[in-house]
Design a protein around this motif. Structure first.
Motif, PDB file in Angstrom:
ATOM      1  N   ILE A 204       0.869  -1.176   0.000  1.00 20.96           N
ATOM      2  CA  ILE A 204       0.000   0.000   0.000  1.00 20.96           C
ATOM      3  C   ILE A 204       0.905   1.224   0.000  1.00 20.96           C
ATOM      4  O   ILE A 204       1.503   1.566   1.026  1.00 20.96           O
ATOM      5  N   VAL A 205       1.024   1.890  -1.139  1.00 25.75           N
ATOM      6  CA  VAL A 205       1.953   3.015  -1.237  1.00 25.75           C
ATOM      7  C   VAL A 205       1.291   4.356  -0.944  1.00 25.75           C
ATOM      8  O   VAL A 205       1.985   5.354  -0.739  1.00 25.75           O
ATOM      9  N   ALA A 206      -0.058   4.391  -0.911  1.00 22.39           N
ATOM     10  CA  ALA A 206      -0.738   5.665  -0.655  1.00 22.39           C
ATOM     11  C   ALA A 206      -2.100   5.442  -0.027  1.00 22.39           C
ATOM     12  O   ALA A 206      -2.815   4.498  -0.370  1.00 22.39           O
ATOM     13  N   ILE A 207      -2.432   6.332   0.905  1.00 22.59           N
ATOM     14  CA  ILE A 207      -3.762   6.388   1.507  1.00 22.59           C
ATOM     15  C   ILE A 207      -4.162   7.856   1.554  1.00 22.59           C
ATOM     16  O   ILE A 207      -3.323   8.745   1.384  1.00 22.59           O
ATOM     17  N   CYS A 208      -5.438   8.138   1.773  1.00 21.37           N
ATOM     18  CA  CYS A 208      -5.837   9.551   1.847  1.00 21.37           C
ATOM     19  C   CYS A 208      -7.158   9.705   2.577  1.00 21.37           C
ATOM     20  O   CYS A 208      -7.937   8.748   2.721  1.00 21.37           O
ATOM     21  N   ASP A 209      -7.401  10.916   3.037  1.00 21.77           N
ATOM     22  CA  ASP A 209      -8.717  11.333   3.508  1.00 21.77           C
ATOM     23  C   ASP A 209      -8.854  12.819   3.174  1.00 21.77           C
ATOM     24  O   ASP A 209      -8.107  13.336   2.339  1.00 21.77           O
ATOM     25  N   ILE A 210      -9.775  13.517   3.791  1.00 20.12           N
ATOM     26  CA  ILE A 210     -10.010  14.916   3.425  1.00 20.12           C
ATOM     27  C   ILE A 210      -8.825  15.818   3.757  1.00 20.12           C
ATOM     28  O   ILE A 210      -8.741  16.942   3.263  1.00 20.12           O
ATOM     29  N   THR A 211      -7.884  15.321   4.586  1.00 13.48           N
ATOM     30  CA  THR A 211      -6.735  16.158   4.960  1.00 13.48           C
ATOM     31  C   THR A 211      -5.585  16.040   3.972  1.00 13.48           C
ATOM     32  O   THR A 211      -4.625  16.809   4.058  1.00 13.48           O
ATOM     33  N   GLY A 212      -5.633  15.090   3.032  1.00 17.53           N
ATOM     34  CA  GLY A 212      -4.579  14.991   2.031  1.00 17.53           C
ATOM     35  C   GLY A 212      -4.260  13.570   1.622  1.00 17.53           C
ATOM     36  O   GLY A 212      -4.824  12.601   2.154  1.00 17.53           O
ATOM     37  N   THR A 213      -3.368  13.453   0.645  1.00 14.99           N
ATOM     38  CA  THR A 213      -2.835  12.163   0.204  1.00 14.99           C
ATOM     39  C   THR A 213      -1.507  11.916   0.913  1.00 14.99           C
ATOM     40  O   THR A 213      -0.647  12.801   0.970  1.00 14.99           O
ATOM     41  N   TYR A 214      -1.347  10.717   1.450  1.00  8.80           N
ATOM     42  CA  TYR A 214      -0.132  10.344   2.171  1.00  8.80           C
ATOM     43  C   TYR A 214       0.537   9.223   1.379  1.00  8.80           C
ATOM     44  O   TYR A 214       0.028   8.102   1.320  1.00  8.80           O
ATOM     45  N   TYR A 215       1.692   9.543   0.771  1.00  4.44           N
ATOM     46  CA  TYR A 215       2.365   8.619  -0.141  1.00  4.44           C
ATOM     47  C   TYR A 215       3.737   8.228   0.405  1.00  4.44           C
ATOM     48  O   TYR A 215       4.475   9.074   0.919  1.00  4.44           O
ATOM     49  N   CYS A 216       4.062   6.942   0.268  1.00  5.27           N
ATOM     50  CA  CYS A 216       5.404   6.468   0.620  1.00  5.27           C
ATOM     51  C   CYS A 216       5.760   5.341  -0.349  1.00  5.27           C
ATOM     52  O   CYS A 216       5.069   4.316  -0.383  1.00  5.27           O
ATOM     53  N   LYS A 217       6.784   5.536  -1.135  1.00  4.26           N
ATOM     54  CA  LYS A 217       7.142   4.557  -2.169  1.00  4.26           C
ATOM     55  C   LYS A 217       7.532   3.209  -1.572  1.00  4.26           C
ATOM     56  O   LYS A 217       7.403   2.166  -2.234  1.00  4.26           O
ATOM     57  N   ASP A 218       7.985   3.203  -0.315  1.00  5.84           N
ATOM     58  CA  ASP A 218       8.372   1.955   0.338  1.00  5.84           C
ATOM     59  C   ASP A 218       7.201   1.269   1.042  1.00  5.84           C
ATOM     60  O   ASP A 218       7.350   0.189   1.605  1.00  5.84           O
ATOM     61  N   GLY A 219       6.043   1.922   1.005  1.00  2.00           N
ATOM     62  CA  GLY A 219       4.847   1.337   1.607  1.00  2.00           C
ATOM     63  C   GLY A 219       4.415   2.048   2.877  1.00  2.00           C
ATOM     64  O   GLY A 219       5.243   2.403   3.720  1.00  2.00           O
ATOM     65  N   ILE A 220       3.121   2.258   2.981  1.00  5.22           N
ATOM     66  CA  ILE A 220       2.541   2.866   4.185  1.00  5.22           C
ATOM     67  C   ILE A 220       2.504   1.833   5.310  1.00  5.22           C
ATOM     68  O   ILE A 220       2.198   0.658   5.086  1.00  5.22           O
TER      69      ILE A 220
END
Length: 425
Positions: free
Chosen positions: A242-258
């Protein structure tokens, strides 16, 4: 003579109707059945006067729609959101009919909502809205007529308020009217995670039939409420990165995995259940909608309807889409993504784990006998796999997209029931 098509200015209802008409006509459904199934059986509008904490009185609009009871009681959630309308509620009830039919459970489609901004309400104000709405819809809900459940901005707490209010009005406990209750009050172990488990199961089944290893797959999950967070959790446990998750506060991305478990713990501890302030090594934050355009293998929209449309669908770079939300793609987006060769696992197949789980809770409430979480999941996962396989095989046999195949399978079951029961004279 061909049936005159209903139209609507509401995007979601227009989408639901267009999908239905196209599938019904392609499968050669009789005109009278098309006419019956294109309309809802019951549409209720109520006013909800509430005394606010400052002593003023505000009146909120509430809705409850049952699209079809051909297969059984209406079934569908109640959402609290400032954009709730009657047309949106009818569209969601419409889609619940096909979801319940496709899932093979004895329910018709229902949906409800209150037009309000939950983030601006105190806990007591929300309770007053919930209980007053419950009293207004009391004559129309019941274990064998219409069985509501949680949806956006409602949960186990609100279901207790609903159940308690109606139980007091009727002078007896009515636990089977509402599902999604806490385990301590006639709820079902496993229900909270059921929708996310179902979405993840469908995504993994899709990867299996196309011959892709989950451990070599990246995914982005849009929305990190109950559905999105548990979808991410179960995919992560299966080896998907899972490299990205989000909600109304923004997108949270990490190439190594959340770190999904850490993100869930953070959101759970946040006073508004948000990702705001979440951090981990290598994390990048951007605008909420940026998650829709990331270069990933699987995109899972698990938030609101219509997030992908004609204005932005061409920006999608994901190879596959699994719909966790209700109606996250408009018909225009569908066509654009189809032209880009992006397969889509449709919403009312992928996210039906929630309503199947609600059915399990309802069964336990009626029987007064409860299952373990292991028993619950052991029943849910095989049903999701079987439903996915049935739609996948139908789509290949008839050379249609999975959404069209799912509609055809679902419509036939409801149409057969309507035809067997006949028109009441």
């Amino acid at each position: 003579m061909a049936v005159e098509r209903r139209t609507s200015d509401d995007v979601l209802l227009s989408t639901a109707l267009e999908n239905f008409y196209n599938a019904a006509e392609e499968m050669g459904l009789k005109d009278d059945l098309i006419e019956i199934l294109s309309r809802s059986e019951r549409r209720i509008c109520v006013s909800i006067p509430v005394e606010m904490d400052d002593g003023t009185v505000k009146v909120f609009d509430g809705y409850r729609v049952v699209h079809s009871s051909a297969l059984g009681p209406g079934k569908g959630g109640i959402r609290f959101h400032p954009q709730v309308t009657l047309d949106e509620t009818e569209a969601l009830a419409f889609m619940m009919t096909w979801k319940c039919s496709l899932a093979g459970i004895p329910y018709g489609g229902g949906k409800g909502g209150v037009c309000c901004e939950p983030l601006e309400l105190s806990l007591k104000e929300k309770e007053r809205i919930t209980r007053t709405f419950a009293a207004r819809i009391e004559p129309f809900v019941g274990a064998w007529t219409d069985v509501p459940a949680p949806d956006i901005n409602t949960g186990a707490r609100e279901m207790v308020w609903f159940m308690d209010t109606i139980s007091k009005i009727r002078g007896q406990l009515e636990p089977a009217i509402f599902t999604g209750k806490p385990v301590s009050l006639w709820g079902s172990k496993g229900r909270t995670a059921a929708t996310g488990l179902g979405v993840a199961t469908c995504a993994l089944e899709f990867l299996r039939v196309i011959g892709r290893d989950p451990k070599e797959t990246t995914a982005a999950v849009q929305g990190f409420g109950t559905v999105g967070s548990y979808t991410a959790k179960f995919l992560h446990e299966a080896g998907v990165k899972i490299v990205a998750i989000c909600d109304i506060t923004g997108t949270y991305y990490c190439k190594d995995g959340i770190d999904v478990e850490k993100a869930m713990a953070h959101a759970h501890s946040h006073p508004k259940r948000l990702l705001e302030g979440y951090s981990q090594a290598g994390l990048e934050k951007s605008k909420p909608n940026d998650i829709l355009y990331l270069d990933v293998d699987v995109l899972l929209p698990c938030a609101m309807e219509g997030v992908l449309n004609k204005a932005n669908a061409d920006k999608v770079r994901a190879k596959y889409i699994v719909e966790g939300a209700n109606g996250p793609l408009t018909p225009e987006a569908d066509e654009i993504l189809k032209s880009k060769g992006i397969p889509i696992v449709p919403d009312f197949l992928a996210n039906s784990g929630g309503v199947i789980g609600s059915y399990f809770e309802w069964c336990q409430n009626l029987a007064g006998f409860f299952w373990t979480e292991e028993e619950y999941n052991a029943r849910l996962v095989p049903i999701m796999k079987s439903n996915f396989q049935r739609v996948w095989e139908y789509s290949k046999e008839h050379n249609v997209e999975m959404r069209r195949a799912a509609f055809m399978v679902a419509i036939k079951r409801v149409a057969d029931a309507v035809e067997m029961r006949g028109v009441f004279l």
